[in-house]
Design a protein around this motif. Structure first.
Motif, short mmCIF file in Angstrom:
data_model
loop_
_atom_site.label_atom_id
_atom_site.label_comp_id
_atom_site.label_asym_id
_atom_site.label_seq_id
_atom_site.Cartn_x
_atom_site.Cartn_y
_atom_site.Cartn_z
N ARG A 147 0.82 -1.22 0.00
CA ARG A 147 0.00 0.00 0.00
C ARG A 147 0.85 1.27 0.00
O ARG A 147 0.51 2.23 -0.70
CB ARG A 147 -0.96 0.00 1.19
CG ARG A 147 -0.31 0.03 2.56
CD ARG A 147 -1.32 -0.35 3.65
NE ARG A 147 -2.35 0.65 3.81
CZ ARG A 147 -2.38 1.50 4.84
NH1 ARG A 147 -1.43 1.47 5.77
NH2 ARG A 147 -3.35 2.38 4.96
N TYR A 148 1.95 1.29 0.74
CA TYR A 148 2.76 2.51 0.77
C TYR A 148 3.47 2.75 -0.56
O TYR A 148 3.64 3.89 -0.98
CB TYR A 148 3.78 2.45 1.91
CG TYR A 148 3.13 2.38 3.27
CD1 TYR A 148 2.27 3.40 3.72
CD2 TYR A 148 3.36 1.31 4.12
CE1 TYR A 148 1.66 3.33 4.96
CE2 TYR A 148 2.75 1.23 5.37
CZ TYR A 148 1.91 2.24 5.78
OH TYR A 148 1.30 2.17 7.01
N GLN A 149 3.87 1.67 -1.22
CA GLN A 149 4.49 1.84 -2.54
C GLN A 149 3.49 2.36 -3.55
O GLN A 149 3.83 3.18 -4.41
CB GLN A 149 5.08 0.49 -2.99
CG GLN A 149 6.24 0.02 -2.13
CD GLN A 149 6.64 -1.41 -2.43
OE1 GLN A 149 7.28 -1.68 -3.43
NE2 GLN A 149 6.24 -2.34 -1.56
N ILE A 150 2.24 1.91 -3.46
CA ILE A 150 1.22 2.41 -4.38
C ILE A 150 0.91 3.88 -4.08
O ILE A 150 0.78 4.70 -5.01
CB ILE A 150 -0.05 1.55 -4.28
CG1 ILE A 150 0.26 0.11 -4.73
CG2 ILE A 150 -1.16 2.14 -5.15
CD1 ILE A 150 -0.88 -0.87 -4.50
N LEU A 151 0.80 4.24 -2.80
CA LEU A 151 0.57 5.64 -2.45
C LEU A 151 1.72 6.52 -2.93
O LEU A 151 1.52 7.64 -3.39
CB LEU A 151 0.40 5.78 -0.93
CG LEU A 151 -0.95 5.31 -0.38
CD1 LEU A 151 -0.90 5.21 1.13
CD2 LEU A 151 -2.07 6.24 -0.82
N ALA A 152 2.95 6.00 -2.85
CA ALA A 152 4.10 6.74 -3.35
C ALA A 152 3.99 6.94 -4.86
O ALA A 152 4.28 8.02 -5.39
CB ALA A 152 5.39 6.00 -3.00
N ALA A 153 3.56 5.90 -5.56
CA ALA A 153 3.42 5.99 -7.02
C ALA A 153 2.35 7.02 -7.39
O ALA A 153 2.50 7.77 -8.36
CB ALA A 153 3.08 4.62 -7.59
N ILE A 154 1.25 7.07 -6.63
CA ILE A 154 0.20 8.06 -6.88
C ILE A 154 0.76 9.46 -6.73
O ILE A 154 0.52 10.35 -7.58
CB ILE A 154 -0.99 7.84 -5.93
CG1 ILE A 154 -1.72 6.53 -6.28
CG2 ILE A 154 -1.96 9.02 -5.98
CD1 ILE A 154 -2.74 6.10 -5.26
N ASN A 155 1.52 9.68 -5.68
CA ASN A 155 2.12 11.00 -5.48
C ASN A 155 3.17 11.31 -6.53
O ASN A 155 3.38 12.47 -6.89
CB ASN A 155 2.72 11.08 -4.07
CG ASN A 155 1.66 11.39 -3.03
OD1 ASN A 155 1.32 12.54 -2.81
ND2 ASN A 155 1.13 10.36 -2.39
N ALA A 156 3.84 10.27 -7.04
CA ALA A 156 4.81 10.49 -8.10
C ALA A 156 4.12 10.98 -9.38
O ALA A 156 4.65 11.84 -10.10
CB ALA A 156 5.58 9.20 -8.37
N VAL A 157 2.94 10.44 -9.66
CA VAL A 157 2.19 10.90 -10.83
C VAL A 157 1.85 12.38 -10.68
O VAL A 157 2.02 13.18 -11.61
CB VAL A 157 0.90 10.07 -11.01
CG1 VAL A 157 0.04 10.66 -12.15
CG2 VAL A 157 1.23 8.62 -11.31
N HIS A 158 1.37 12.78 -9.51
CA HIS A 158 1.00 14.18 -9.30
C HIS A 158 2.20 15.12 -9.38
O HIS A 158 2.11 16.20 -9.96
CB HIS A 158 0.31 14.33 -7.94
CG HIS A 158 -1.09 13.83 -7.93
ND1 HIS A 158 -2.12 14.51 -8.55
CD2 HIS A 158 -1.64 12.72 -7.39
CE1 HIS A 158 -3.24 13.82 -8.39
NE2 HIS A 158 -2.98 12.74 -7.70
N THR A 159 3.32 14.71 -8.83
CA THR A 159 4.50 15.59 -8.82
C THR A 159 5.27 15.53 -10.13
O THR A 159 6.21 16.30 -10.32
CB THR A 159 5.43 15.24 -7.64
OG1 THR A 159 5.69 13.83 -7.63
CG2 THR A 159 4.80 15.64 -6.32
N SER A 160 4.88 14.65 -11.03
CA SER A 160 5.50 14.60 -12.36
C SER A 160 4.87 15.60 -13.32
O SER A 160 5.48 15.98 -14.32
CB SER A 160 5.40 13.19 -12.95
OG SER A 160 6.14 12.26 -12.19
N ALA A 161 3.63 16.00 -13.02
CA ALA A 161 2.91 16.91 -13.92
C ALA A 161 3.39 18.34 -13.73
O ALA A 161 3.42 18.84 -12.61
CB ALA A 161 1.41 16.81 -13.66
#
Length: 434
Positions: free
Chosen positions: A294-308
């Motif tokens: 779950r923490y890796q998935i939450l990190a990936a979600i935040n990575a998508v937002h901070t990539s934009a």
């Protein structure tokens, strides 16, 4: 000590000392005396004494040292009052010294060691989390209740049960060995996540909108856990998630003290250093080729937002796919609520509202539920219903900056926004169920 200090000076010093020293004081006292009850009571009495003595005698040059000495004396008094054996008296007297702390095991940090001790597998997970948030995080029962979405009385019972279990079962108050760490890790990460969340948007009428001390301490402790378990994917994921959220902190509150949601933040103010480190950790976990937690998935979600580069460039389909993956691991109401925000961006507010309405029975006391529902209703042109939901969110909200934001959105709710306007959740894509 210097001369008598003013009331405001003393109050400021006490608040600062409690913020900076509570966890260290409880942890060091617990290490010395081997009792959570004694550590908490002695530490509380030390602060109560400081309020009286510092006002009369002045603030000491070394408040931390003063508190440590006072807590140690109070602990000895408590042991005597409880009619402990003479050997306990002698033992207590022997450990009152001024020598610096030396390494006593694999975890060479008082606070992190205490977290692992509180997260003993003999305790129920809910008790581990509540106890550690109180003992180490320094959160009040009310703050813990808000973080866990439960009643204050339930939190108090959990803490009491945990202490009783430790005492009656004779759970050893020792430094965990290397083999102990993996079985206690899930509780430790849950605690650190909740401490970070409380700092991210602090609750309480007299607290700042964000508590940098809590977010910084949570990140520091996760870094220490990573040095102990460098190959663990969930440790890396939690650290990445925290870094990517912390990177946005400079842009999260306006000069007037109002929360700024992610879609309206000045992305130039984000910390590129923290974002780079967070993205590196996410890439590291992707390269590992293992199933993410779950923490890796939450990190990936935040990575998508901070990539934009701009909020309009956000890849919402990828965010939704990640939330689908998270929901399969953690089918909790809070995850479903956050997933609904992504659904609104991909499939529209009607589809999202159907999901949100289905969560009312379990999230009726959660302000973010009502805030999210209000924004969906607003986008659908249901101004009266939106205002009612904003009112409920405001009543339940415990953060000043978030409350200001919700008040502003409520006042604007009579104006129907463009259909393409994003859902402005106050805590989007960052918070999973405790």
């Amino acid at each position: 000590m210097a001369g008598a200090a003013g009331v405001n000076d003393v109050e400021d010093a006490i608040v600062r000392a409690h913020r900076d020293e509570w966890a260290r004081l409880v942890a060091s006292t617990a290490r010395r005396f081997g009792s959570l009850d004694i550590a908490e009571e002695a530490s509380s009495e030390a602060f109560a004494t400081a309020v009286e003595r510092w006002r009369a005698e002045g603030i000491p040059p070394n408040p931390a040292g003063w508190l440590s000495t006072t807590a140690t004396r109070r602990a000895i008094d408590l042991i005597r009052r409880e009619n402990k054996r003479d050997s306990k008296h002698r033992e207590a007297m022997m450990i009152v010294d001024d020598e610096p702390h030396r390494s006593v095991g694999v975890i060479d940090d008082d606070r992190l060691r205490l977290i692992f001790i509180c997260c003993h597998p003999a305790l129920a997970m809910e008790s581990r989390v509540a106890l550690t948030l109180r003992m180490v995080g320094g959160l009040t029962v009310a703050e813990i209740a808000r973080a866990l979405l439960v009643q204050e009385s339930a939190v108090a019972r959990r803490i009491t049960r945990a202490k009783t279990k430790i005492r009656q079962a004779g759970i050893p108050f020792r430094v965990p060995t290397a083999k102990d760490l993996p079985e206690r890790l899930s509780g430790v990460l849950a605690v650190l996540f909740l401490i970070f969340n409380e700092g991210y948007l602090a609750t309480g009428a007299d607290t700042p909108a964000m508590r940098d001390d809590l977010t910084a301490e949570a990140i520091r402790l996760v870094r220490l856990v990573r040095t102990l378990l460098p190959a663990d994917g969930e440790v890396a994921g939690l650290l990445a998630m925290m870094l990517l959220i912390e990177a946005r902190r400079p842009a999260r509150v306006s000069s007037s003290g109002e929360l700024i949601t992610i879609d309206e933040q000045d992305r130039a103010a984000w910390s590129r250093t923290l974002i780079a480190e967070g993205h590196s950790l996410v890439r590291e976990r992707l390269a590992a080729g293992t199933a993410p937690g779950r923490y890796q998935i939450l990190a990936a979600i935040n990575a998508v937002h901070t990539s934009a580069r701009d909020a309009r460039d956000t890849d919402w389909r990828q965010v939704l796919a990640l939330y689908d993956q998270l929901a399969s691991l953690d089918p909790s109401p809070v995850v479903a609520l956050n997933r609904a925000i992504a659904v609104a961006e991909v499939d529209g507010p009607h589809a999202a509202l159907a999901i949100v309405d289905g969560l009312e029975g379990t999230l009726s006391e959660y302000h973010a539920f009502h805030a999210t529902r209000a924004d969906l209703l607003r986008r659908l042109g249901r101004a009266t219903d939106a205002r009612e939901s904003y009112d409920r969110a405001i009543r339940l909200c415990g953060n000043a900056a978030e409350t200001r934001y919700l008040l502003c959105r409520r006042d604007e709710s009579a104006v129907r926004p463009p259909a393409s306007e994003p859902i402005r959740s106050t805590r989007p894509h960052e918070e999973a169920s405790p």
